[in-house]
Design an enzyme around this catalytic site. Structure first.
Site, PDB file in Angstrom:
ATOM      1  N   TRP A 102       0.829  -1.219   0.000  1.00 15.87           N
ATOM      2  CA  TRP A 102       0.000   0.000   0.000  1.00 15.87           C
ATOM      3  C   TRP A 102       0.854   1.257   0.000  1.00 15.87           C
ATOM      4  O   TRP A 102       0.534   2.246  -0.658  1.00 15.87           O
ATOM      5  CB  TRP A 102      -1.018  -0.017   1.144  1.00 15.87           C
ATOM      6  CG  TRP A 102      -2.100  -1.004   0.820  1.00 15.87           C
ATOM      7  CD1 TRP A 102      -2.364  -2.181   1.449  1.00 15.87           C
ATOM      8  CD2 TRP A 102      -3.018  -0.931  -0.287  1.00 15.87           C
ATOM      9  NE1 TRP A 102      -3.389  -2.843   0.818  1.00 15.87           N
ATOM     10  CE2 TRP A 102      -3.810  -2.099  -0.248  1.00 15.87           C
ATOM     11  CE3 TRP A 102      -3.255  -0.013  -1.305  1.00 15.87           C
ATOM     12  CZ2 TRP A 102      -4.809  -2.357  -1.195  1.00 15.87           C
ATOM     13  CZ3 TRP A 102      -4.250  -0.268  -2.242  1.00 15.87           C
ATOM     14  CH2 TRP A 102      -5.007  -1.428  -2.183  1.00 15.87           C
ATOM     15  N   ASP A 172      -1.826   6.972   6.123  1.00 10.77           N
ATOM     16  CA  ASP A 172      -2.900   6.114   5.617  1.00 10.77           C
ATOM     17  C   ASP A 172      -3.282   5.155   6.738  1.00 10.77           C
ATOM     18  O   ASP A 172      -2.563   4.205   7.027  1.00 10.77           O
ATOM     19  CB  ASP A 172      -2.386   5.335   4.387  1.00 10.77           C
ATOM     20  CG  ASP A 172      -3.437   4.379   3.821  1.00 10.77           C
ATOM     21  OD1 ASP A 172      -4.508   4.222   4.444  1.00 10.77           O
ATOM     22  OD2 ASP A 172      -3.176   3.789   2.747  1.00 10.77           O
ATOM     23  N   LYS A 196     -13.265  -1.103   6.319  1.00  8.81           N
ATOM     24  CA  LYS A 196     -12.667  -2.043   7.280  1.00  8.81           C
ATOM     25  C   LYS A 196     -13.234  -1.771   8.676  1.00  8.81           C
ATOM     26  O   LYS A 196     -14.006  -2.569   9.186  1.00  8.81           O
ATOM     27  CB  LYS A 196     -11.147  -1.950   7.253  1.00  8.81           C
ATOM     28  CG  LYS A 196     -10.593  -2.359   5.878  1.00  8.81           C
ATOM     29  CD  LYS A 196      -9.417  -1.532   5.515  1.00  8.81           C
ATOM     30  CE  LYS A 196      -9.002  -1.592   4.071  1.00  8.81           C
ATOM     31  NZ  LYS A 196      -9.140  -2.803   3.327  1.00  8.81           N
TER      32      LYS A 196
HETATM   33  N1  PMP Z   1      -4.515   1.734   1.780  1.00 10.21           N
HETATM   34  C1  PMP Z   1      -4.676   0.641   2.543  1.00 10.21           C
HETATM   35  C2  PMP Z   1      -3.814   0.464   3.752  1.00 10.21           C
HETATM   36  C3  PMP Z   1      -5.641  -0.308   2.188  1.00 10.21           C
HETATM   37  O1  PMP Z   1      -5.806  -1.403   2.938  1.00 10.21           O
HETATM   38  C4  PMP Z   1      -6.446  -0.100   1.047  1.00 10.21           C
HETATM   39  C5  PMP Z   1      -7.532  -1.062   0.635  1.00 10.21           C
HETATM   40  N2  PMP Z   1      -7.394  -2.358   0.979  1.00 10.21           N
HETATM   41  C6  PMP Z   1      -6.222   1.041   0.291  1.00 10.21           C
HETATM   42  C7  PMP Z   1      -5.252   1.937   0.685  1.00 10.21           C
HETATM   43  C8  PMP Z   1      -7.025   1.316  -0.952  1.00 10.21           C
HETATM   44  O2  PMP Z   1      -8.334   1.590  -0.600  1.00 10.21           O
HETATM   45  P1  PMP Z   1      -9.489   1.758  -1.688  1.00 10.21           P
HETATM   46  O3  PMP Z   1      -9.679   0.445  -2.338  1.00 10.21           O
HETATM   47  O4  PMP Z   1     -10.654   2.173  -0.839  1.00 10.21           O
HETATM   48  O5  PMP Z   1      -9.069   2.810  -2.621  1.00 10.21           O
END
Ligand code: PMP
Length: 360
Positions: A102, A172, A196
């Protein structure tokens, strides 16, 4: 209804009580004769829902008055671009910590707008450990420092807050927000997708210090300007109304549980059930360095990966769902967010013991 436990990484399990209340109010919210889904976002009913959700979030996280709370869309992915667009503020470089998949997505997107200085990378530790701040090479001229406090796929959590002096810290928190108290005043900006620990997918929450907004780079789309959303109370356009309502119910549920300190205690207990078991077993293994073991996303492997498919099949037959690891990493992953009851984790450990006994 069959009792199952859902270990999905997201969209993920929601509190039963919240789903029950939403179900009770589905056709007629508080005698209004309308479903929340049918309400105008500018009507008094929905405005009261949104205001209460924001007030409850502020109370839960103890958000200082000089921070804006924004209810947005586009997921954390949209934040990967909104952050440089809004926070570069005349600078041309930003610092990023590389903790895994991420963090790398955030880095890739930021690199479209500025020079990215990777302050440190977990690569040398195969992403099983987060580099300590003493190993970071911070740039004092960076517009901000970005990190991912919980790597949902890798299963790494950062339990300390980086110290970046006058350079705003951006985080994040998608996969651990509301799982433990954090000192919001240490951050310039906190963001999280809802799916989540907050509510259904479709809502993204941004908490931003107000002096940082209002200086977007040229060409920033109106919808990507934090100031526009802040000035319009997150109602510049039609917000994700039902998601905000559901998040509000989750916030009330968290308050009723005693707030984030109480929730953290339970999360520590739940995670320990799994990690203690891995440490005592030679059939299962957690690859993550002890100080970074996530309390929310717990990856693990079986001694013999040839048994993975059988493990998943039997787990499912026992009502333990969504344990397959992310396609990029393989193995298993149990996501145990706030709404996962301890009974779910106990059931998983009991199943794993049984499986190890018969297959080990
Ligand atoms: N950052 C993290 C730490 C995530 O776990 C996720 C989604 N699993 C995202 C970003 C991306 O999120 P989204 O799919 O809502 O754009």
């Amino acid at each position: 209804m069959t009792q199952i436990y859902n270990f999905s990484a997201g969209p993920a399990v929601l509190p039963k009580e919240v789903l029950q209340q939403a179900s009770n109010e589905m056709l007629d919210w508080h005698g209004s004769g309308m479903s929340v889904m049918e309400m105008s976002h500018r009507g008094k009913e929905f405005i009261s829902i949104a205001n209460e959700a924001e007030a409850d979030l502020r109370e839960l996280m103890n958000i200082p008055a000089n921070y804006k709370v924004l209810f947005l869309q586009g997921g954390a992915h949209a934040q990967f671009s909104m952050i440089p667009m809004n926070l570069l503020r005349g600078k041309d470089t930003a610092d990023y910590l590389d903790t895994g998949i991420w963090a790398q997505k955030a880095i890739e997107e930021a690199a479209r707008y500025c020079k990215v200085n990777v302050v440190a990378s977990g690569k040398d530790h195969q992403y099983f450990r987060v580099p300590q701040q003493s190993q970071w090479k911070l740039n004092p001229d960076a517009a901000y420092v970005h990190y991912t406090s919980n790597e949902t796929i890798g299963g790494l959590e950062v339990f300390w807050t980086p110290q970046t002096g006058h350079v705003p810290l951006v985080v994040d928190m998608s996969s651990h927000i509301l799982s433990r108290p954090v000192d919001v005043s240490q951050f310039g900006l906190i963001y999280a997708g809802a799916q989540k620990n907050i509510g259904p997918a479709g809502l993204t929450i941004v908490i931003v210090r107000e002096d940082l907004i209002g200086q977007t780079i040229a060409g920033t789309p109106t919808m990507f300007d934090y100031k526009i959303h802040a000035d319009n109370g997150s109602m510049y356009n039609t917000p994700p109304t039902y998601g905000i309502y559901m998040a509000g119910l989750v916030f009330k549920w968290l308050k009723a549980k005693g707030g984030l300190a109480a929730v953290e205690k339970l999360n520590i207990e739940k995670a320990a059930l799994l990690y203690d078991y891995f440490d005592s077993s030679d059939f299962y293994n957690s690859p993550i360095a002890e100080e970074n073991r996530s309390r929310m996303n717990v990856p693990f492997t079986l001694k013999d990966s040839a048994l993975d498919a059988e493990f998943l099949k039997q787990a499912e037959a026992n009502g333990l769902l969504q344990l397959k690891g992310h396609r990029l990493l393989g193995g298993m992953r149990a996501s145990i967010y706030n709404a996962m009851p301890i009974e779910g984790v106990q059931a998983l450990v009991a199943f794993m013991q049984d499986f190890a006994r018969t297959r080990g």
